[in-house]
Write a protein that holds these residues in place. Structure first.
Motif, PDB file in Angstrom:
ATOM      1  N   ASP A  99       0.827  -1.217   0.000  1.00  0.00           N
ATOM      2  CA  ASP A  99       0.000   0.000   0.000  1.00  0.00           C
ATOM      3  C   ASP A  99       0.855   1.258   0.000  1.00  0.00           C
ATOM      4  O   ASP A  99       0.534   2.241  -0.690  1.00  0.00           O
ATOM      5  CB  ASP A  99      -0.921  -0.007   1.220  1.00  0.00           C
ATOM      6  N   MET A 100       1.954   1.226   0.768  1.00  0.00           N
ATOM      7  CA  MET A 100       2.834   2.396   0.827  1.00  0.00           C
ATOM      8  C   MET A 100       3.471   2.664  -0.536  1.00  0.00           C
ATOM      9  O   MET A 100       3.533   3.806  -1.000  1.00  0.00           O
ATOM     10  CB  MET A 100       3.912   2.172   1.893  1.00  0.00           C
ATOM     11  N   VAL A 101       3.941   1.578  -1.168  1.00  0.00           N
ATOM     12  CA  VAL A 101       4.561   1.734  -2.486  1.00  0.00           C
ATOM     13  C   VAL A 101       3.537   2.243  -3.497  1.00  0.00           C
ATOM     14  O   VAL A 101       3.819   3.152  -4.296  1.00  0.00           O
ATOM     15  CB  VAL A 101       5.182   0.399  -2.943  1.00  0.00           C
ATOM     16  N   ASN A 102       2.327   1.657  -3.449  1.00  0.00           N
ATOM     17  CA  ASN A 102       1.284   2.115  -4.374  1.00  0.00           C
ATOM     18  C   ASN A 102       0.901   3.566  -4.113  1.00  0.00           C
ATOM     19  O   ASN A 102       0.698   4.350  -5.051  1.00  0.00           O
ATOM     20  CB  ASN A 102       0.053   1.219  -4.244  1.00  0.00           C
ATOM     21  N   ASN A 103       0.829   3.922  -2.811  1.00  0.00           N
ATOM     22  CA  ASN A 103       0.488   5.298  -2.455  1.00  0.00           C
ATOM     23  C   ASN A 103       1.564   6.265  -2.930  1.00  0.00           C
ATOM     24  O   ASN A 103       1.264   7.334  -3.478  1.00  0.00           O
ATOM     25  CB  ASN A 103       0.318   5.407  -0.940  1.00  0.00           C
ATOM     26  N   MET A 104       2.835   5.867  -2.737  1.00  0.00           N
ATOM     27  CA  MET A 104       3.925   6.720  -3.204  1.00  0.00           C
ATOM     28  C   MET A 104       3.909   6.847  -4.724  1.00  0.00           C
ATOM     29  O   MET A 104       4.157   7.931  -5.278  1.00  0.00           O
ATOM     30  CB  MET A 104       5.261   6.153  -2.724  1.00  0.00           C
ATOM     31  N   SER A 105       3.616   5.740  -5.401  1.00  0.00           N
ATOM     32  CA  SER A 105       3.550   5.790  -6.866  1.00  0.00           C
ATOM     33  C   SER A 105       2.420   6.704  -7.330  1.00  0.00           C
ATOM     34  O   SER A 105       2.593   7.510  -8.253  1.00  0.00           O
ATOM     35  CB  SER A 105       3.353   4.374  -7.413  1.00  0.00           C
ATOM     36  N   GLU A 106       1.267   6.561  -6.660  1.00  0.00           N
ATOM     37  CA  GLU A 106       0.134   7.423  -7.028  1.00  0.00           C
ATOM     38  C   GLU A 106       0.439   8.889  -6.747  1.00  0.00           C
ATOM     39  O   GLU A 106       0.107   9.769  -7.553  1.00  0.00           O
ATOM     40  CB  GLU A 106      -1.105   6.992  -6.249  1.00  0.00           C
ATOM     41  N   ARG A 107       1.100   9.150  -5.605  1.00  0.00           N
ATOM     42  CA  ARG A 107       1.448  10.540  -5.294  1.00  0.00           C
ATOM     43  C   ARG A 107       2.457  11.094  -6.285  1.00  0.00           C
ATOM     44  O   ARG A 107       2.350  12.250  -6.725  1.00  0.00           O
ATOM     45  CB  ARG A 107       2.013  10.629  -3.876  1.00  0.00           C
ATOM     46  N   ALA A 108       3.443  10.253  -6.618  1.00  0.00           N
ATOM     47  CA  ALA A 108       4.440  10.712  -7.591  1.00  0.00           C
ATOM     48  C   ALA A 108       3.798  10.970  -8.952  1.00  0.00           C
ATOM     49  O   ALA A 108       4.098  11.967  -9.628  1.00  0.00           O
ATOM     50  CB  ALA A 108       5.554   9.672  -7.721  1.00  0.00           C
ATOM     51  N   LYS A 109       2.881  10.080  -9.330  1.00  0.00           N
ATOM     52  CA  LYS A 109       2.187  10.267 -10.591  1.00  0.00           C
ATOM     53  C   LYS A 109       1.324  11.519 -10.566  1.00  0.00           C
ATOM     54  O   LYS A 109       1.307  12.304 -11.525  1.00  0.00           O
ATOM     55  CB  LYS A 109       1.313   9.038 -10.871  1.00  0.00           C
ATOM     56  N   ALA A 110       0.602  11.712  -9.428  1.00  0.00           N
ATOM     57  CA  ALA A 110      -0.233  12.913  -9.298  1.00  0.00           C
ATOM     58  C   ALA A 110       0.615  14.177  -9.305  1.00  0.00           C
ATOM     59  O   ALA A 110       0.254  15.186  -9.927  1.00  0.00           O
ATOM     60  CB  ALA A 110      -1.058  12.839  -8.008  1.00  0.00           C
ATOM     61  N   ALA A 111       1.780  14.116  -8.607  1.00  0.00           N
ATOM     62  CA  ALA A 111       2.663  15.290  -8.587  1.00  0.00           C
ATOM     63  C   ALA A 111       3.207  15.579  -9.978  1.00  0.00           C
ATOM     64  O   ALA A 111       3.301  16.745 -10.397  1.00  0.00           O
ATOM     65  CB  ALA A 111       3.804  15.054  -7.610  1.00  0.00           C
ATOM     66  N   SER A 112       3.556  14.505 -10.711  1.00  0.00           N
ATOM     67  CA  SER A 112       4.063  14.702 -12.073  1.00  0.00           C
ATOM     68  C   SER A 112       2.985  15.294 -12.981  1.00  0.00           C
ATOM     69  O   SER A 112       3.247  16.232 -13.756  1.00  0.00           O
ATOM     70  CB  SER A 112       4.548  13.359 -12.639  1.00  0.00           C
ATOM     71  N   GLU A 113       1.769  14.731 -12.850  1.00  0.00           N
ATOM     72  CA  GLU A 113       0.673  15.277 -13.657  1.00  0.00           C
ATOM     73  C   GLU A 113       0.372  16.723 -13.287  1.00  0.00           C
ATOM     74  O   GLU A 113       0.122  17.562 -14.165  1.00  0.00           O
ATOM     75  CB  GLU A 113      -0.578  14.413 -13.471  1.00  0.00           C
TER      76      GLU A 113
END
Length: 230
Positions: A99-113
């Protein structure tokens, strides 16, 4: 020879004493029977503590075996519970890490977007600002050209009025008439100059308002975007 003859004589019993030796010999075996019966009873009584001790030993061994079995069961249960706890903990840690990895990935993706969107919006906003400044400059140039044309017409008209006044000045017959014409021309010229200055001031004020309108619109749009993002 004499000894052999005398021996039988001594063995012959007397008449009054023949039944006496036989009668006490018969009850002797009967007296021994109670002793034989009491011996098994004493042996049984002696065997009772042994049997009790044996039973106690068997009971103790059984209790020990039960205790060992219960201890083994408790140890096995504890080991099983520990294994289940470790398995659950490992599973929870794995799920939490995932969950942490997925959350970090989603946050990184959201930040990039969001960064890409912000860069795109910044580019569009910059282009909009440049267009607003260009439009403001265009409005200013057109307004200044219009004011310049009006001033050229005013100067032309003023020159024509001055030429007409010079003709009038040359046709006077007395100094009094000359002073009178000069005074009228000066008042007329002053009124015209004041009127033209007022017109130019109004046109400049309007021109500055028209020039600032595109920039003001861009500033209002930027403020709205900042409110929405906040």
């Amino acid at each position: 020879m004499t000894d052999r003859k005398t021996a039988p004589k001594s063995k012959a019993p007397a008449k009054g004493k023949a039944s006496a030796p036989t009668s006490p010999a018969k009850p002797a075996p009967k007296a021994a029977e109670p002793a034989t019966k009491a011996a098994p009873a004493k042996a049984a009584e002696a065997e009772k503590p042994v049997q009790t001790a044996a039973k106690a030993g068997e009971t103790a061994v059984t209790e020990v075996k039960k205790t060992q079995a219960a201890t083994q069961d408790a140890a096995a249960k504890t080991i099983q519970e520990g294994s289940n706890t470790m398995a659950n903990t490992t599973e929870k840690m794995t799920d939490k890490t995932t969950d942490m990895v997925n959350n970090m990935s989603e946050r990184a993706k959201a930040a990039s977007e969001k960064t890409t969107q912000m860069m795109s919006q910044a580019g569009e906003f910059g282009r909009g600002n440049m267009e607003a400044f260009v439009q403001a400059g265009k409005i200013g140039a057109e307004g200044m050209q219009e004011i310049g044309r009006d001033n050229m017409e005013f100067a032309k008209k003023n020159f024509e009025d001055a030429s007409s006044a010079m003709k009038d000045f040359t046709s006077v017959k007395s100094p009094t008439e000359l002073f009178q014409l000069q005074g009228e021309y000066a008042r007329k010229n002053f009124d015209v100059m004041v009127e033209q200055s007022s017109k130019n001031t109004e046109k400049m004020v309007k021109l500055w308002g028209d020039m600032f309108q595109p920039i003001s619109s861009r500033m209002a749009e930027a403020g709205e975007k900042m409110k929405i993002e906040a």
